[in-house]
Design an enzyme around this catalytic site. Structure first.
Site, PDB file in Angstrom:
ATOM      1  N   ASP A  25       2.531   3.451   2.845  1.00  0.00           N
ATOM      2  CA  ASP A  25       1.652   4.450   2.647  1.00  0.00           C
ATOM      3  C   ASP A  25       2.353   5.546   1.803  1.00  0.00           C
ATOM      4  O   ASP A  25       3.188   5.310   1.104  1.00  0.00           O
ATOM      5  CB  ASP A  25       0.855   4.675   3.788  1.00  0.00           C
ATOM      6  CG  ASP A  25      -0.498   5.616   3.565  1.00  0.00           C
ATOM      7  OD1 ASP A  25      -0.978   5.464   2.446  1.00  0.00           O
ATOM      8  OD2 ASP A  25      -0.985   5.993   4.448  1.00  0.00           O
ATOM      9  N   ASN A  26       2.032   6.786   2.461  1.00  0.00           N
ATOM     10  CA  ASN A  26       2.587   7.921   1.752  1.00  0.00           C
ATOM     11  C   ASN A  26       4.057   8.260   1.995  1.00  0.00           C
ATOM     12  O   ASN A  26       4.431   7.900   3.068  1.00  0.00           O
ATOM     13  CB  ASN A  26       1.760   9.259   2.007  1.00  0.00           C
ATOM     14  CG  ASN A  26       0.301   8.990   1.619  1.00  0.00           C
ATOM     15  OD1 ASN A  26      -0.498   7.998   2.204  1.00  0.00           O
ATOM     16  ND2 ASN A  26      -0.129   9.807   0.733  1.00  0.00           N
TER      17      ASN A  26
ATOM     18  N   HIS B  79       0.778  -1.171  -0.010  1.00  0.00           N
ATOM     19  CA  HIS B  79       0.225   0.159   0.059  1.00  0.00           C
ATOM     20  C   HIS B  79       0.696   1.061  -0.003  1.00  0.00           C
ATOM     21  O   HIS B  79       1.480   1.558   1.122  1.00  0.00           O
ATOM     22  CB  HIS B  79      -0.928  -0.058   1.353  1.00  0.00           C
ATOM     23  CG  HIS B  79      -1.853   1.007   1.401  1.00  0.00           C
ATOM     24  ND1 HIS B  79      -3.363   0.879   1.353  1.00  0.00           N
ATOM     25  CD2 HIS B  79      -1.608   2.643   1.191  1.00  0.00           C
ATOM     26  CE1 HIS B  79      -3.641   2.028   1.411  1.00  0.00           C
ATOM     27  NE2 HIS B  79      -3.014   2.971   1.243  1.00  0.00           N
TER      28      HIS B  79
ATOM     29  N   LYS C  89       1.941  10.560  -5.702  1.00  0.00           N
ATOM     30  CA  LYS C  89       2.184  11.727  -5.179  1.00  0.00           C
ATOM     31  C   LYS C  89       3.295  11.914  -4.230  1.00  0.00           C
ATOM     32  O   LYS C  89       3.377  13.094  -3.586  1.00  0.00           O
ATOM     33  CB  LYS C  89       0.512  11.947  -4.263  1.00  0.00           C
ATOM     34  CG  LYS C  89       0.382  10.820  -3.001  1.00  0.00           C
ATOM     35  CD  LYS C  89      -0.839  11.495  -2.020  1.00  0.00           C
ATOM     36  CE  LYS C  89      -2.095  11.606  -2.781  1.00  0.00           C
ATOM     37  NZ  LYS C  89      -2.700  10.140  -2.813  1.00  0.00           N
TER      38      LYS C  89
ATOM     39  N   GLU D 149     -10.712   5.970   7.686  1.00  0.00           N
ATOM     40  CA  GLU D 149      -9.226   6.674   8.019  1.00  0.00           C
ATOM     41  C   GLU D 149      -9.783   7.763   8.973  1.00  0.00           C
ATOM     42  O   GLU D 149      -9.609   9.126   8.697  1.00  0.00           O
ATOM     43  CB  GLU D 149      -8.534   7.065   6.843  1.00  0.00           C
ATOM     44  CG  GLU D 149      -6.920   7.300   7.350  1.00  0.00           C
ATOM     45  CD  GLU D 149      -6.282   7.923   6.154  1.00  0.00           C
ATOM     46  OE1 GLU D 149      -5.111   8.028   6.287  1.00  0.00           O
ATOM     47  OE2 GLU D 149      -6.884   7.556   4.894  1.00  0.00           O
TER      48      GLU D 149
ATOM     49  N   HIS E 232       1.685   5.362  -2.390  1.00  0.00           N
ATOM     50  CA  HIS E 232       1.118   6.343  -3.198  1.00  0.00           C
ATOM     51  C   HIS E 232       2.334   6.904  -3.858  1.00  0.00           C
ATOM     52  O   HIS E 232       2.747   8.296  -3.645  1.00  0.00           O
ATOM     53  CB  HIS E 232       0.496   7.407  -2.274  1.00  0.00           C
ATOM     54  CG  HIS E 232      -0.970   6.843  -1.853  1.00  0.00           C
ATOM     55  ND1 HIS E 232      -2.017   6.972  -2.305  1.00  0.00           N
ATOM     56  CD2 HIS E 232      -1.013   6.208  -0.540  1.00  0.00           C
ATOM     57  CE1 HIS E 232      -3.011   6.564  -1.582  1.00  0.00           C
ATOM     58  NE2 HIS E 232      -2.288   6.064  -0.609  1.00  0.00           N
TER      59      HIS E 232
ATOM     60  N   HIS F 282      -9.499   2.139   0.822  1.00  0.00           N
ATOM     61  CA  HIS F 282      -9.260   2.957   1.795  1.00  0.00           C
ATOM     62  C   HIS F 282     -10.614   3.162   2.623  1.00  0.00           C
ATOM     63  O   HIS F 282     -11.574   3.608   2.284  1.00  0.00           O
ATOM     64  CB  HIS F 282      -8.805   4.497   1.316  1.00  0.00           C
ATOM     65  CG  HIS F 282      -7.622   4.505   0.791  1.00  0.00           C
ATOM     66  ND1 HIS F 282      -7.072   3.758  -0.422  1.00  0.00           N
ATOM     67  CD2 HIS F 282      -6.393   5.210   1.321  1.00  0.00           C
ATOM     68  CE1 HIS F 282      -5.795   4.284  -0.469  1.00  0.00           C
ATOM     69  NE2 HIS F 282      -5.248   4.851   0.373  1.00  0.00           N
TER      70      HIS F 282
END
Length: 438
Positions: free
Chosen positions: A331-332, A80, A85, A234, A82, A231
């Site tokens: 994640d990010n 997972h 971005k 959250e 991103h 998602h």
């Protein structure tokens, strides 16, 4: 003393001797397992693959690299992320560190700057980082609200081809589920995802008609043979219950594919009896859970001038006890949702251990960054150390978890097909030309 990749034998056949390995990632070998779930083995590599796994000391003419108890892990699986971005923080900060601030900042940056060249540059930078840290399989979510889906999916397809043989890539759409009400958009997006062999996903939240929307997505996915990745919830609002809605819908429509749910933060804020009922449904539906502990801890329960009261993560131990497949992921990275991170799955495991108590004992938890996400992503050949598997391994001088998790392990050695790679990380200065803030 750090061994470094120069010490790995260059012969086509060699032995990694006296290797300490998490038993949960080993197949076809049963050695003595200690209290932390670790065992010691000799791993023979031949022609880029693992030939055999033996008890230490087996006689062989093959050259040996004596690891002296140093740990060996399979290549990491990051399910997972991103990467579309990532690395926009220098030009688009989160003004207050909140979830709302992140949404607004990313929306602005996407609208102004996310052209194909920009997305490609940042994706490539992210993948070079993940590769240097030892990741072999990565799934990324792609912002897919119109019109961005027409840009990012073709760029991803190009990156998947470019990185073939180094990192296996998968992609999932992400958009607010309310956009699926637009039939024209839904048709176009599903076609794009199917064309690129992707996964259908969206952000779910409590809204009128949510159940019907989820069922609609499941129906469309089933028609096109697509898996789903959501998602979910959250937030720290205990009234957020879309996880239960997804599980109920999956059971109602008998969804034939695989479903992943990420975050699921609000479950930890709900009464125990209700949470257990939801987890029972998730288990019955065969849904897999992925937690993003670093990003959730960064965003959840953030209020200026107030110390957060909870860690933001879902009920990982309880899900595992319900026989739900549980993973953790990056994640990010360096964007308004999380200002830090480098797609280093050892960092993810280290922080998850501290945040979620993946210790005393460690036991099953190393699987959360290796074999479990690989199985969920339909790649059971990844994330394991087994005879016949690729010799895509990560070697550490650390001999135990307290050594492994006390330092960043920047001197690790990453093997791909039995050969050590150049682990130099990309320099952030490479992105300076696309970091203009105007």
């Amino acid at each position: 003393m750090a061994r470094g990749f120069a010490k790995v034998p260059r012969e086509k056949r060699f032995v990694l001797a006296n290797a300490t390995v998490p038993a949960v990632v080993l197949d076809g070998y049963q050695g003595t397992v200690d209290i932390d779930g670790l065992t010691v083995a000799d791993i023979t590599v031949a022609d880029g693959k693992i030939e055999r796994i033996d008890a230490p000391g087996r006689r062989t003419r093959a050259p040996k690299l004596d690891l002296d108890g140093g740990m060996v892990w399979p290549g990491f699986v990051d399910m997972h992320t991103h990467i579309d971005k990532g690395h926009i923080w220098p030009r688009q900060r989160n003004p207050d560190g909140t979830f709302g601030g992140a949404l607004a900042a990313v929306s602005h940056d996407r609208e102004v700057r996310w052209r194909a060249h920009d997305v490609e540059r940042r994706m490539d930078f992210a993948l070079r980082s993940a590769y240097a840290h030892g990741t072999v399989l990565l799934r990324t979510h792609l912002d897919s609200a119109a019109p961005q889906h027409r840009t990012s999916w073709p760029v991803f397809a190009e990156m998947r081809e470019r990185w073939a043989g180094r990192i296996d890539l998968q992609a999932v759409s992400i958009f607010g589920i309310e956009h699926f009400l637009d039939r024209t958009f839904a048709d176009e997006l599903v076609d794009i995802i199917a064309e690129h062999g992707g996964v259908l996903g969206a952000v779910t939240f409590m809204m009128p008609g949510l159940d019907a929307l989820i069922e609609s997505m499941m129906t469309r996915a089933a028609e096109r043979g697509l898996d789903l990745d959501f998602h979910v919830d959250e937030t720290n609002d205990p009234e957020a219950r879309s996880l239960r809605a997804i599980a109920d819908a999956a059971l109602k429509v008998k969804f034939p594919g695989r479903i992943v749910v990420g975050h699921c933060c609000s479950l930890a804020q709900q009464p125990e009896a209700e949470a257990n009922q939801t987890m029972d449904r998730v288990a019955e539906a065969g849904i897999a859970v992925v937690s993003l502990p670093m990003c959730n801890m960064y965003l959840q329960d953030r209020q200026a001038g107030r110390t957060p009261r909870w860690r933001g993560i879902t009920l990982l131990h309880e899900f595992a006890d319900h026989d739900v497949a549980v993973s953790v992921a990056s994640d990010n990275t360096r964007d308004p949702f999380y200002a830090y991170g480098d797609l280093d799955m050892l960092e993810v495991f280290r922080e998850a251990t501290r945040i979620a108590h993946f210790d005393h004992p460690f036991g099953r938890w190393p699987a959360t960054v290796t074999r479990t996400p690989a199985e969920v992503l339909r790649r059971p050949d990844r994330g394991v150390i087994a005879a016949g598997a690729p010799a895509d391994l990560v070697l550490f001088d650390a001999r135990s978890y307290t050594e492994l998790l006390s330092r960043p392990q920047a001197d690790r050695t990453v093997l791909r097909a039995g050969k050590a790679i150049d682990r130099r990380l990309p320099d952030y200065r490479e992105l300076d030309d696309i970091m203009k803030t105007a």
